[in-house]
Write an enzyme that holds these catalytic residues in place. Structure first.
Site, PDB file in Angstrom:
ATOM      1  N   HIS A 131       8.579   3.796  -4.374  1.00 15.96           N
ATOM      2  CA  HIS A 131       8.313   2.656  -5.256  1.00 15.96           C
ATOM      3  C   HIS A 131       9.406   2.665  -6.333  1.00 15.96           C
ATOM      4  O   HIS A 131       9.886   3.737  -6.703  1.00 15.96           O
ATOM      5  CB  HIS A 131       6.933   2.878  -5.893  1.00 15.96           C
ATOM      6  CG  HIS A 131       6.430   1.763  -6.746  1.00 15.96           C
ATOM      7  ND1 HIS A 131       6.853   1.567  -8.046  1.00 15.96           N
ATOM      8  CD2 HIS A 131       5.535   0.788  -6.500  1.00 15.96           C
ATOM      9  CE1 HIS A 131       6.222   0.528  -8.554  1.00 15.96           C
ATOM     10  NE2 HIS A 131       5.417   0.024  -7.640  1.00 15.96           N
ATOM     11  N   ASP A 208       4.882  11.729  -6.707  1.00 18.08           N
ATOM     12  CA  ASP A 208       4.336  10.468  -7.187  1.00 18.08           C
ATOM     13  C   ASP A 208       2.978  10.297  -6.496  1.00 18.08           C
ATOM     14  O   ASP A 208       2.906  10.010  -5.301  1.00 18.08           O
ATOM     15  CB  ASP A 208       5.293   9.326  -6.818  1.00 18.08           C
ATOM     16  CG  ASP A 208       4.740   7.971  -7.226  1.00 18.08           C
ATOM     17  OD1 ASP A 208       3.587   7.911  -7.679  1.00 18.08           O
ATOM     18  OD2 ASP A 208       5.470   6.968  -7.071  1.00 18.08           O
ATOM     19  N   GLN A 211      -0.532   6.466  -5.390  1.00 18.63           N
ATOM     20  CA  GLN A 211      -1.396   5.983  -4.304  1.00 18.63           C
ATOM     21  C   GLN A 211      -2.333   7.074  -3.793  1.00 18.63           C
ATOM     22  O   GLN A 211      -3.448   6.787  -3.370  1.00 18.63           O
ATOM     23  CB  GLN A 211      -0.544   5.459  -3.132  1.00 18.63           C
ATOM     24  CG  GLN A 211       0.263   4.226  -3.441  1.00 18.63           C
ATOM     25  CD  GLN A 211      -0.606   3.014  -3.763  1.00 18.63           C
ATOM     26  OE1 GLN A 211      -1.763   2.917  -3.364  1.00 18.63           O
ATOM     27  NE2 GLN A 211      -0.052   2.073  -4.508  1.00 18.63           N
ATOM     28  N   LYS A 234      -5.583   2.504 -10.576  1.00 21.32           N
ATOM     29  CA  LYS A 234      -5.659   2.538  -9.108  1.00 21.32           C
ATOM     30  C   LYS A 234      -6.786   3.449  -8.640  1.00 21.32           C
ATOM     31  O   LYS A 234      -6.932   3.713  -7.443  1.00 21.32           O
ATOM     32  CB  LYS A 234      -4.330   3.033  -8.522  1.00 21.32           C
ATOM     33  CG  LYS A 234      -3.171   2.073  -8.747  1.00 21.32           C
ATOM     34  CD  LYS A 234      -1.963   2.512  -7.954  1.00 21.32           C
ATOM     35  CE  LYS A 234      -0.676   1.930  -8.470  1.00 21.32           C
ATOM     36  NZ  LYS A 234      -0.509   0.507  -8.224  1.00 21.32           N
ATOM     37  N   CYS A 372       7.572  -3.679  -4.807  1.00 20.87           N
ATOM     38  CA  CYS A 372       8.407  -2.803  -5.654  1.00 20.87           C
ATOM     39  C   CYS A 372       9.067  -1.723  -4.818  1.00 20.87           C
ATOM     40  O   CYS A 372       9.159  -0.552  -5.236  1.00 20.87           O
ATOM     41  CB  CYS A 372       7.599  -2.181  -6.791  1.00 20.87           C
ATOM     42  SG  CYS A 372       6.945  -3.385  -7.921  1.00 20.87           S
TER      43      CYS A 372
HETATM   44  N1  7TS Z   1       4.310   4.750  -7.423  1.00 20.80           N
HETATM   45  C1  7TS Z   1       3.705   4.168  -6.369  1.00 20.80           C
HETATM   46  C2  7TS Z   1       3.750   4.833  -5.027  1.00 20.80           C
HETATM   47  C3  7TS Z   1       3.020   2.975  -6.545  1.00 20.80           C
HETATM   48  O1  7TS Z   1       2.417   2.404  -5.511  1.00 20.80           O
HETATM   49  C4  7TS Z   1       2.991   2.383  -7.836  1.00 20.80           C
HETATM   50  C5  7TS Z   1       2.350   1.055  -8.076  1.00 20.80           C
HETATM   51  C6  7TS Z   1       3.621   3.044  -8.886  1.00 20.80           C
HETATM   52  C7  7TS Z   1       4.287   4.227  -8.636  1.00 20.80           C
HETATM   53  C8  7TS Z   1       3.595   2.524 -10.275  1.00 20.80           C
HETATM   54  O2  7TS Z   1       2.306   2.567 -10.792  1.00 20.80           O
HETATM   55  P1  7TS Z   1       1.958   1.921 -12.209  1.00 20.80           P
HETATM   56  O3  7TS Z   1       0.480   2.037 -12.289  1.00 20.80           O
HETATM   57  O4  7TS Z   1       2.651   2.727 -13.236  1.00 20.80           O
HETATM   58  O5  7TS Z   1       2.436   0.507 -12.162  1.00 20.80           O
HETATM   59  N2  7TS Z   1       2.212   0.265  -6.935  1.00 20.80           N
HETATM   60  C9  7TS Z   1       1.863  -1.025  -6.886  1.00 20.80           C
HETATM   61  C10 7TS Z   1       1.758  -1.709  -5.682  1.00 20.80           C
HETATM   62  O6  7TS Z   1       1.964  -1.200  -4.575  1.00 20.80           O
HETATM   63  N3  7TS Z   1       1.385  -2.980  -5.941  1.00 20.80           N
HETATM   64  O7  7TS Z   1       1.275  -3.127  -7.255  1.00 20.80           O
HETATM   65  C11 7TS Z   1       1.561  -1.918  -7.871  1.00 20.80           C
END
Ligand code: 7TS
Length: 417
Positions: A131, A208, A211, A234, A372
């Site tokens: 991501h 990371d 997910q 999430k 992303c």
């Molecule tokens: N890493 C992964 C693997 C992710 O899927 C996401 C967000 C992030 C980092 C960033 O997370 P945040 O909470 O700091 O924004 N992924 C997604 C997605 O797949 N659709 O919307 C956000």
């Protein structure tokens, strides 16, 4: 209590809501089929109550007040830290730093650990399926410091090609930073093997977990990772809260990430000393309500059991894959042996945004876009995909509705053929 998504659904007020395609209340109301959980999950009543109770009964700042409310707020905030530590089996709550989410956690590690331990010519290994949040902070560091980035490629089935791992290592490799679960393919990467190999070369590993932490049991002691990032929103928690796990051996050596109140020990006009860990990484008034909500989300998920959640999602995803395979022209990207509840696909020549829009009018929320992960999309040679992502409250009936919806999209754009 046996695992039953239909019973669990009752805890989520938003899942009971109906919507109309036009957004007008006077139009036909249809139930919501929410399949965008990789983006954000919904919140159970228990989490919303925890946030509300904090504001109604203990609203106050933390770590500074001697009055009762301040003590109560601090207690709840620190209890949440302990809950997170227990949830991922950290050695101690001091290894948990509250952040805004996975993105801030990655920035914190890159900024603090990266600037302290990396110099010109050092190397970081990432993967091609990251991501942007687990790419750009390291990319910026590489521009700033002259650090070289290398990438583990992914194969057509959506898994990392670990046969290439060894060849990517050099005596300048300092860090491997990879996602534990892909937000595009749903692949659960074999991070245990990556960590074992990296540590055998004295290289640290950043995971990371944005997910993974919400969908599979994650045990940082068993994995032996050096860092783990996750987002509360999430995992049934509020937005604007997340955490970074840092293995104790790094914490004392890492400099603060931001400066101001809360993170100091003593201050003079020309210098300052830092607070103990983890507070030296939490400058300013934190998101107390968010942290308390996240603690409640962890209680909620723990009660269901992460193993139960994962097992159910495996079944649901396998069911969705089988059903989607029956639709001609539909191409699912990747087919990893270990997969969480995420499926990305393309429908004939129809642009994913059109598919997403059409499905939304049918009450089905999916994500259409590059998720992303633009380098990943480029390698797949598509501008975007449609992505359905599941959680424990999704049902087989909802998958059937998704399939019916896609068949309708196909007919509409292919003029009934
Ligand atoms: N890493 C992964 C693997 C992710 O899927 C996401 C967000 C992030 C980092 C960033 O997370 P945040 O909470 O700091 O924004 N992924 C997604 C997605 O797949 N659709 O919307 C956000």
């Amino acid at each position: 209590m046996p695992f039953d998504p239909n019973v669990l659904r009752r805890d989520f007020p938003i899942l009971k809501k109906k919507f109309s395609a036009s957004g007008k209340e006077s139009d036909k109301q249809i139930p919501l089929v929410y399949l965008d959980n990789a983006s954000a999950t919904h919140k159970p009543r228990q989490v919303m109550d925890a946030v509300k109770n904090y504001y109604e009964e203990s609203n106050s700042n933390v770590h500074r007040a001697i009055h009762k409310l301040g003590e109560k707020a601090t207690y709840l905030y620190e209890e949440s830290r302990k809950k997170i530590a227990g949830f991922i089996n950290a050695e101690s709550a001091n290894e948990i730093i509250f952040t805004r989410g996975a993105t801030e956690s990655i920035n914190l590690a890159a900024s603090s650990w990266g600037r302290k331990f990396l110099v010109d010519g050092d190397e970081i290994i990432l993967s091609e399926m990251e991501h942007h949040s687990n790419l750009i902070p390291w990319q910026q560091l590489s521009i700033e410091l002259g650090v070289k980035l290398k990438f583990i490629p992914f194969l057509e089935n959506g898994t990392l090609d670990l046969s290439k791992l060894e060849s990517l290592f050099s005596d300048r490799t300092r860090l491997v930073a990879v996602t534990q679960m892909s937000n595009v393919f749903g692949t659960i990467n074999n991070v245990k093997e990556i960590i074992r190999f990296s540590h055998s070369r004295n290289v640290s590993v950043f995971l990371d977990g944005a997910q993974s932490v919400s969908h599979i049991p994650v045990d940082v002691k068993d994995l032996d990772c050096d860092f783990l990032a996750a987002s509360g929103h999430k995992m049934c928690g509020p937005t604007g809260i997340g955490f970074l796990y840092v293995k104790r051996k790094w914490l004392d050596q890492m400099p603060p990430y931001q400066f101001g109140g809360e993170m100091i020990g003593s201050v003079w006009l020309d210098r300052a000393e830092w607070a103990e860990i983890p507070y030296k990484f939490e400058a300013g008034t934190p998101n107390v309500a968010g942290a308390i909500g996240l603690g409640s989300a962890i209680d909620y998920l723990s009660k269901i059991g992460m193993k139960n959640i994962h097992e159910y999602e495996i079944k649901l995803t396998a069911y969705a894959r089988e059903k989607l395979k029956e639709i001609s022209d539909l191409k699912i990207f990747g087919n990893p042996p270990e997969q969480g509840g995420v499926l990305s696909f393309y429908l004939g020549k129809i642009h994913p945004h059109d598919v997403g829009q059409f499905l939304d009018n049918e009450g089905i929320a999916v994500r259409a876009g590059h998720h992303c992960a633009q380098p990943l999309m480029r390698k797949l040679a598509v501008p975007a995909t449609v992505r359905a992502s599941f959680y424990f409250y999704n049902t087989h009936e909802e998958i059937d509705k998704l399939v019916e919806g896609i068949i309708k999209v196909r007919k509409f754009f292919n003029h009934g053929i």
